[in-house]
Design a protein around this motif. Structure first.
Motif, PDB file in Angstrom:
ATOM      1  N   ALA A   1       0.830  -1.207   0.000  1.00 43.32           N
ATOM      2  CA  ALA A   1       0.000   0.000   0.000  1.00 43.32           C
ATOM      3  C   ALA A   1       0.865   1.258   0.000  1.00 43.32           C
ATOM      4  N   GLU A   2       0.292   2.352  -0.517  1.00 43.47           N
ATOM      5  CA  GLU A   2       0.966   3.642  -0.489  1.00 43.47           C
ATOM      6  C   GLU A   2       1.162   4.059   0.967  1.00 43.47           C
ATOM      7  N   THR A   3       2.380   4.503   1.288  1.00 41.11           N
ATOM      8  CA  THR A   3       2.743   4.869   2.653  1.00 41.11           C
ATOM      9  C   THR A   3       3.301   6.281   2.674  1.00 41.11           C
ATOM     10  N   TYR A   4       3.016   6.997   3.751  1.00 39.43           N
ATOM     11  CA  TYR A   4       3.509   8.356   3.909  1.00 39.43           C
ATOM     12  C   TYR A   4       3.893   8.547   5.370  1.00 39.43           C
ATOM     13  N   GLU A   5       5.014   9.239   5.616  1.00 35.92           N
ATOM     14  CA  GLU A   5       5.472   9.504   6.973  1.00 35.92           C
ATOM     15  C   GLU A   5       5.591  11.019   7.163  1.00 35.92           C
ATOM     16  N   PRO A   6       4.492  11.676   7.632  1.00 37.77           N
ATOM     17  CA  PRO A   6       4.527  13.132   7.800  1.00 37.77           C
ATOM     18  C   PRO A   6       5.595  13.597   8.788  1.00 37.77           C
ATOM     19  N   ASP A   7       5.823  12.846   9.861  1.00 33.02           N
ATOM     20  CA  ASP A   7       6.863  13.115  10.857  1.00 33.02           C
ATOM     21  C   ASP A   7       7.517  11.782  11.196  1.00 33.02           C
ATOM     22  N   GLU A   8       8.719  11.852  11.759  1.00 27.47           N
ATOM     23  CA  GLU A   8       9.414  10.622  12.137  1.00 27.47           C
ATOM     24  C   GLU A   8       8.559   9.801  13.096  1.00 27.47           C
ATOM     25  N   GLY A   9       8.300   8.549  12.738  1.00 24.48           N
ATOM     26  CA  GLY A   9       7.531   7.642  13.571  1.00 24.48           C
ATOM     27  C   GLY A   9       6.024   7.745  13.399  1.00 24.48           C
ATOM     28  N   TRP A  10       5.554   8.767  12.684  1.00 25.77           N
ATOM     29  CA  TRP A  10       4.115   8.918  12.403  1.00 25.77           C
ATOM     30  C   TRP A  10       3.905   8.450  10.973  1.00 25.77           C
ATOM     31  N   ARG A  11       3.503   7.203  10.830  1.00 19.57           N
ATOM     32  CA  ARG A  11       3.356   6.589   9.509  1.00 19.57           C
ATOM     33  C   ARG A  11       1.888   6.388   9.199  1.00 19.57           C
ATOM     34  N   ARG A  12       1.518   6.654   7.945  1.00 20.96           N
ATOM     35  CA  ARG A  12       0.150   6.472   7.474  1.00 20.96           C
ATOM     36  C   ARG A  12       0.199   5.543   6.262  1.00 20.96           C
ATOM     37  N   VAL A  13      -0.753   4.617   6.183  1.00 20.49           N
ATOM     38  CA  VAL A  13      -0.827   3.647   5.092  1.00 20.49           C
ATOM     39  C   VAL A  13      -2.218   3.734   4.486  1.00 20.49           C
ATOM     40  N   SER A  14      -2.272   3.973   3.180  1.00 22.53           N
ATOM     41  CA  SER A  14      -3.547   4.118   2.475  1.00 22.53           C
ATOM     42  C   SER A  14      -4.101   2.742   2.129  1.00 22.53           C
ATOM     43  N   LEU A  15      -5.252   2.417   2.702  1.00 17.52           N
ATOM     44  CA  LEU A  15      -5.882   1.126   2.456  1.00 17.52           C
ATOM     45  C   LEU A  15      -6.968   1.277   1.394  1.00 17.52           C
TER      46      LEU A  15
ATOM     47  N   PHE B   1      -9.744   4.684   3.825  1.00 13.36           N
ATOM     48  CA  PHE B   1      -9.271   4.142   5.088  1.00 13.36           C
ATOM     49  C   PHE B   1      -7.765   4.379   5.158  1.00 13.36           C
ATOM     50  N   GLU B   2      -7.294   4.915   6.273  1.00  7.88           N
ATOM     51  CA  GLU B   2      -5.860   5.094   6.489  1.00  7.88           C
ATOM     52  C   GLU B   2      -5.476   4.477   7.831  1.00  7.88           C
ATOM     53  N   TRP B   3      -4.614   3.468   7.786  1.00 12.59           N
ATOM     54  CA  TRP B   3      -4.004   2.896   8.981  1.00 12.59           C
ATOM     55  C   TRP B   3      -2.903   3.859   9.388  1.00 12.59           C
ATOM     56  N   PHE B   4      -2.711   4.057  10.680  1.00 17.53           N
ATOM     57  CA  PHE B   4      -1.615   4.934  11.096  1.00 17.53           C
ATOM     58  C   PHE B   4      -1.032   4.491  12.422  1.00 17.53           C
TER      59      PHE B   4
ATOM     60  N   VAL C   1     -11.105   6.797   8.931  1.00 18.41           N
ATOM     61  CA  VAL C   1     -12.011   6.673   7.797  1.00 18.41           C
ATOM     62  C   VAL C   1     -12.449   8.085   7.430  1.00 18.41           C
ATOM     63  N   PHE C   2     -12.311   8.434   6.149  1.00 14.17           N
ATOM     64  CA  PHE C   2     -12.667   9.768   5.671  1.00 14.17           C
ATOM     65  C   PHE C   2     -13.760   9.679   4.616  1.00 14.17           C
ATOM     66  N   ALA C   3     -14.745  10.590   4.716  1.00 15.26           N
ATOM     67  CA  ALA C   3     -15.801  10.678   3.705  1.00 15.26           C
ATOM     68  C   ALA C   3     -16.075  12.157   3.433  1.00 15.26           C
ATOM     69  N   PRO C   4     -15.941  12.624   2.191  1.00 14.39           N
ATOM     70  CA  PRO C   4     -15.486  11.861   1.038  1.00 14.39           C
ATOM     71  C   PRO C   4     -14.022  11.447   1.194  1.00 14.39           C
ATOM     72  N   GLY C   5     -13.582  10.572   0.312  1.00  7.47           N
ATOM     73  CA  GLY C   5     -12.217  10.073   0.371  1.00  7.47           C
ATOM     74  C   GLY C   5     -11.196  11.161   0.103  1.00  7.47           C
ATOM     75  N   ARG C   6      -9.966  10.907   0.506  1.00  7.28           N
ATOM     76  CA  ARG C   6      -8.878  11.863   0.257  1.00  7.28           C
ATOM     77  C   ARG C   6      -7.581  11.108   0.048  1.00  7.28           C
TER      78      ARG C   6
ATOM     79  N   PHE D   1      -3.037  11.429   0.247  1.00  9.02           N
ATOM     80  CA  PHE D   1      -2.005  11.987   1.114  1.00  9.02           C
ATOM     81  C   PHE D   1      -1.692  13.436   0.753  1.00  9.02           C
ATOM     82  N   ASP D   2      -2.228  13.929  -0.371  1.00  9.01           N
ATOM     83  CA  ASP D   2      -2.013  15.330  -0.757  1.00  9.01           C
ATOM     84  C   ASP D   2      -2.434  16.277   0.357  1.00  9.01           C
ATOM     85  N   PHE D   3      -3.385  15.856   1.187  1.00 14.87           N
ATOM     86  CA  PHE D   3      -3.806  16.715   2.299  1.00 14.87           C
ATOM     87  C   PHE D   3      -2.606  17.127   3.127  1.00 14.87           C
ATOM     88  N   TRP D   4      -1.674  16.195   3.395  1.00 13.75           N
ATOM     89  CA  TRP D   4      -0.491  16.518   4.199  1.00 13.75           C
ATOM     90  C   TRP D   4       0.651  17.025   3.344  1.00 13.75           C
TER      91      TRP D   4
END
Length: 114
Positions: free
Chosen positions: A9-23, A31-34, A100-105, A107-110
């Motif tokens: 899955a696409e992964t993004y780390e906005p800060d060290e140790g703060w990881r987000r995974v796009s499901l 859905f974003e696991w973080f 969970v976001f509605a509407p979907g988004r 990682f461009d948000f960050w």
């Protein structure tokens, strides 16, 4: 059907140790696991998306301009569109959650923030 293997899955780390995974998701919802390390907080922010934050592991406190709530495993909170908030790992261990976001988004948000 559109499966999304977690390890691919696409992964993004906005800060060290703060990881987000796009499901799996769509334009209507995402859905974003973080995960967040102890003491980490997102900045106060808002967005056009309604959000449900579900804690899977650890402890997180969600702050709004008028309130705060501390969540443990399997607790959740609903945030309205444009409701300013931040999420902090207020525990001593790594915290894991699902947004969970509605509407979907995307990682461009960050990534597009200044």
């Amino acid at each position: 059907m559109q499966p999304v293997p977690f390890d691919e899955a696409e992964t993004y780390e906005p800060d060290e140790g703060w990881r987000r995974v796009s499901l799996a998701g769509s334009d209507r919802f995402t859905f974003e696991w973080f995960e967040k390390p102890p003491g980490h907080s997102s900045p106060m922010h808002d967005h056009e998306n309604e959000q449900v934050c579900l804690v899977l592991q650890g402890e997180m406190t969600v702050y709004t301009e008028d309130d705060e709530v501390t969540l443990g495993p399997y607790d959740s909170v609903h945030l309205e569109a444009w409701e300013s908030h931040r999420v902090e790992n207020t525990g001593d261990e790594r915290a894991v959650g699902l947004d969970v976001f509605a509407p979907g988004r995307s990682f461009d948000f960050w990534t597009d923030r200044e």
